[in-house]
Design a protein around this motif. Structure first.
Motif, PDB file in Angstrom:
ATOM      1  N   LEU A  46      38.780  44.261  33.604  1.00 23.82           N
ATOM      2  CA  LEU A  46      38.447  44.556  32.210  1.00 23.82           C
ATOM      3  C   LEU A  46      37.413  45.666  32.113  1.00 23.82           C
ATOM      4  CD1 LEU A  46      38.178  41.079  30.425  1.00 23.82           C
ATOM      5  CD2 LEU A  46      39.752  42.925  29.840  1.00 23.82           C
ATOM      6  N   LYS A  47      37.585  46.522  31.124  1.00 19.47           N
ATOM      7  CA  LYS A  47      36.567  47.510  30.815  1.00 19.47           C
ATOM      8  C   LYS A  47      35.318  46.798  30.284  1.00 19.47           C
ATOM      9  CE  LYS A  47      40.038  50.926  29.399  1.00 19.47           C
ATOM     10  NZ  LYS A  47      40.581  51.706  28.244  1.00 19.47           N
ATOM     11  N   PRO A  48      34.140  47.407  30.393  1.00 11.63           N
ATOM     12  CA  PRO A  48      32.963  46.813  29.745  1.00 11.63           C
ATOM     13  C   PRO A  48      33.225  46.598  28.259  1.00 11.63           C
ATOM     14  CG  PRO A  48      32.317  48.603  31.208  1.00 11.63           C
ATOM     15  CD  PRO A  48      33.825  48.628  31.145  1.00 11.63           C
ATOM     16  N   GLY A  49      32.990  45.390  27.797  1.00 14.51           N
ATOM     17  CA  GLY A  49      33.310  45.055  26.421  1.00 14.51           C
ATOM     18  C   GLY A  49      34.762  44.694  26.205  1.00 14.51           C
ATOM     19  N   GLY A  50      35.544  44.635  27.292  1.00 17.79           N
ATOM     20  CA  GLY A  50      36.938  44.226  27.183  1.00 17.79           C
ATOM     21  C   GLY A  50      37.046  42.768  26.786  1.00 17.79           C
ATOM     22  N   ALA A  73      47.614  35.474  39.516  1.00 16.30           N
ATOM     23  CA  ALA A  73      46.595  35.632  38.480  1.00 16.30           C
ATOM     24  C   ALA A  73      45.241  36.042  39.030  1.00 16.30           C
ATOM     25  CB  ALA A  73      46.453  34.330  37.689  1.00 16.30           C
ATOM     26  N   LYS A  74      44.943  35.708  40.272  1.00 17.23           N
ATOM     27  CA  LYS A  74      43.631  36.037  40.817  1.00 17.23           C
ATOM     28  C   LYS A  74      43.657  37.252  41.733  1.00 17.23           C
ATOM     29  CE  LYS A  74      43.378  32.960  44.878  1.00 17.23           C
ATOM     30  NZ  LYS A  74      44.792  32.538  44.882  1.00 17.23           N
ATOM     31  N   THR A  75      44.800  37.955  41.794  1.00 17.34           N
ATOM     32  CA  THR A  75      44.892  39.203  42.567  1.00 17.34           C
ATOM     33  C   THR A  75      45.750  40.162  41.763  1.00 17.34           C
ATOM     34  OG1 THR A  75      44.873  37.846  44.578  1.00 17.34           O
ATOM     35  CG2 THR A  75      45.342  40.187  44.850  1.00 17.34           C
ATOM     36  N   LEU A  76      45.158  40.767  40.748  1.00 17.67           N
ATOM     37  CA  LEU A  76      45.916  41.573  39.804  1.00 17.67           C
ATOM     38  C   LEU A  76      46.159  42.991  40.335  1.00 17.67           C
ATOM     39  CD1 LEU A  76      44.160  40.510  36.470  1.00 17.67           C
ATOM     40  CD2 LEU A  76      46.258  39.597  37.485  1.00 17.67           C
ATOM     41  N   PRO A  77      47.282  43.602  39.960  1.00 15.27           N
ATOM     42  CA  PRO A  77      47.627  44.930  40.469  1.00 15.27           C
ATOM     43  C   PRO A  77      47.064  46.073  39.634  1.00 15.27           C
ATOM     44  CG  PRO A  77      49.465  44.076  39.205  1.00 15.27           C
ATOM     45  CD  PRO A  77      48.403  42.998  39.188  1.00 15.27           C
ATOM     46  N   PHE A  78      45.896  45.868  39.034  1.00 15.02           N
ATOM     47  CA  PHE A  78      45.328  46.883  38.161  1.00 15.02           C
ATOM     48  C   PHE A  78      44.038  47.454  38.762  1.00 15.02           C
ATOM     49  CE2 PHE A  78      47.419  43.882  35.119  1.00 15.02           C
ATOM     50  CZ  PHE A  78      48.443  44.741  34.721  1.00 15.02           C
ATOM     51  N   PRO A  79      43.725  48.721  38.457  1.00 16.16           N
ATOM     52  CA  PRO A  79      42.452  49.297  38.910  1.00 16.16           C
ATOM     53  C   PRO A  79      41.256  48.631  38.236  1.00 16.16           C
ATOM     54  CG  PRO A  79      44.016  51.015  38.212  1.00 16.16           C
ATOM     55  CD  PRO A  79      44.583  49.701  37.763  1.00 16.16           C
ATOM     56  N   ASP A  80      40.096  48.828  38.828  1.00 21.27           N
ATOM     57  CA  ASP A  80      38.857  48.345  38.227  1.00 21.27           C
ATOM     58  C   ASP A  80      38.689  48.938  36.830  1.00 21.27           C
ATOM     59  OD1 ASP A  80      38.497  47.223  40.695  1.00 21.27           O
ATOM     60  OD2 ASP A  80      36.768  48.442  41.264  1.00 21.27           O
ATOM     61  N   ARG A  81      38.218  48.108  35.905  1.00 24.79           N
ATOM     62  CA  ARG A  81      37.836  48.535  34.556  1.00 24.79           C
ATOM     63  C   ARG A  81      38.941  49.349  33.873  1.00 24.79           C
ATOM     64  NH1 ARG A  81      31.375  49.945  34.437  1.00 24.79           N
ATOM     65  NH2 ARG A  81      30.675  48.003  35.413  1.00 24.79           N
ATOM     66  N   SER A  82      40.155  48.829  33.927  1.00 24.08           N
ATOM     67  CA  SER A  82      41.298  49.566  33.380  1.00 24.08           C
ATOM     68  C   SER A  82      41.903  48.928  32.137  1.00 24.08           C
ATOM     69  CB  SER A  82      42.385  49.707  34.449  1.00 24.08           C
ATOM     70  OG  SER A  82      42.825  48.435  34.896  1.00 24.08           O
ATOM     71  N   LEU A  83      41.526  47.679  31.814  1.00 20.64           N
ATOM     72  CA  LEU A  83      42.170  46.946  30.724  1.00 20.64           C
ATOM     73  C   LEU A  83      41.209  46.714  29.566  1.00 20.64           C
ATOM     74  CD1 LEU A  83      44.071  44.182  32.727  1.00 20.64           C
ATOM     75  CD2 LEU A  83      45.012  46.317  31.831  1.00 20.64           C
ATOM     76  N   ASP A  84      41.758  46.767  28.358  1.00 19.38           N
ATOM     77  CA  ASP A  84      40.990  46.445  27.159  1.00 19.38           C
ATOM     78  C   ASP A  84      41.161  44.994  26.751  1.00 19.38           C
ATOM     79  OD1 ASP A  84      40.101  49.270  26.106  1.00 19.38           O
ATOM     80  OD2 ASP A  84      42.223  49.484  26.631  1.00 19.38           O
ATOM     81  N   LEU A  85      42.267  44.367  27.171  1.00 19.31           N
ATOM     82  CA  LEU A  85      42.570  43.020  26.701  1.00 19.31           C
ATOM     83  C   LEU A  85      43.333  42.236  27.749  1.00 19.31           C
ATOM     84  CD1 LEU A  85      42.846  40.892  24.346  1.00 19.31           C
ATOM     85  CD2 LEU A  85      45.002  42.039  23.769  1.00 19.31           C
TER      86      LEU A  85
END
Length: 267
Positions: A194-198, A158-170
């Motif tokens: 999370l994206k800004p405002g995610g 949970a604290k090392t996610l496989p996603f790029p920076d600012r890539s998720l909306d939720l």
């Protein structure tokens, strides 16, 4: 005029460290970690989670409907979005989101391989599950799976996610944060992806297992206040959201007094 591109579902996953039965592994658990993880005991807790989240017919409906309803109430109003359920168990919450939003790119992550495997079999491969529920007094059931093309599962921390920076909306997480060893580091990681405002939707009984975690994170404002200081915007705080979890066919149950909150990342 160019047509909008069709989203390539699953494209946020990078190359994994390893793959096991088609499931990407973004964390390689040691033998000791597997031994300590009660959710790696397939015949016991995985069967129980399967009965709770997938065998609605045994309960006259989904027992955790209040969890699903709360999440649904606070989903962002977006035509296209990237969403993840962290600590997804057998995948019910993120599958409900993916099924209701076929244009969304959806991901389910869990630290237990056995949970992810069950989710993969049911929601991605459409397999029929036959969990052994006799010890809970339930009859044998055949649970017919589904195939959701916009949903992908993986094992990850949970604290090392496989996603790029600012890539998720939720980000959604339920019954998770009271099991994390470093909550502040985890929230920092979730802010990264999370994206800004995610949006972050959290539901937890705050049933901490360690005395230090009770001291650090209870009462609940010890969780909320640091988020607000870091610039998160609080949209909702519901305490308590009462959840009734059935234990067996006799009607024994556990009543969870959960904290539910929704925040959006700084813009």
């Amino acid at each position: 005029m160019a047509l909008p591109s069709v989203p390539r579902f699953g494209s946020l996953f990078p190359d994994p460290l390893n793959v096991r039965r088609g499931i990407p592994l973004y964390y390689l658990k040691s033998e000791e970690e597997n031994r300590r993880d009660v959710y790696e005991r397939y015949d016991e807790l995985v069967a129980r989670q399967t009965a709770l989240h997938l065998a609605d017919e045994l309960h006259g409906g989904y027992p955790l409907r209040k969890v699903s309803d709360y999440i649904r109430q606070w989903l962002p109003d977006l035509a296209d979005a990237a969403a993840v359920d962290i600590g997804c168990s057998v995948g019910r919450q993120i599958a409900d989101i993916a099924g209701g939003h076929p244009n969304w790119d959806c991901y389910g992550l869990d630290f237990s391989y056995q949970m992810v495997r069950q989710a993969q079999d049911y929601w991605k491969e459409g397999k029929t599950l036959n969990p052994n529920l006799l010890r809970f007094g339930y009859p044998t059931v055949a649970l017919q799976g589904q195939v959701l093309p916009n949903l992908h599962f993986a094992l990850a921390d949970a604290k090392t996610l496989p996603f790029p920076d600012r890539s998720l909306d939720l980000i959604v997480n339920t019954f998770l944060i009271d099991r994390l060893p470093d909550l502040s580091a985890t929230f920092a990681e979730w802010l990264r992806v999370l994206k800004p405002g995610g949006r972050l939707i959290t539901i937890s009984p705050l049933n901490f297992l360690q005395l230090d975690h009770w001291r650090q994170h209870y009462p609940p404002m010890k969780i909320i206040d640091p988020l607000l200081r870091d610039g998160w915007d609080l949209l909702d705080l519901t305490d308590p959201l009462m959840i009734h979890e059935p234990m067996d066919a006799r009607g024994n149950e556990v009543v969870w007094k959960t904290l539910a909150f929704v925040v959006e990342s700084p813009c």
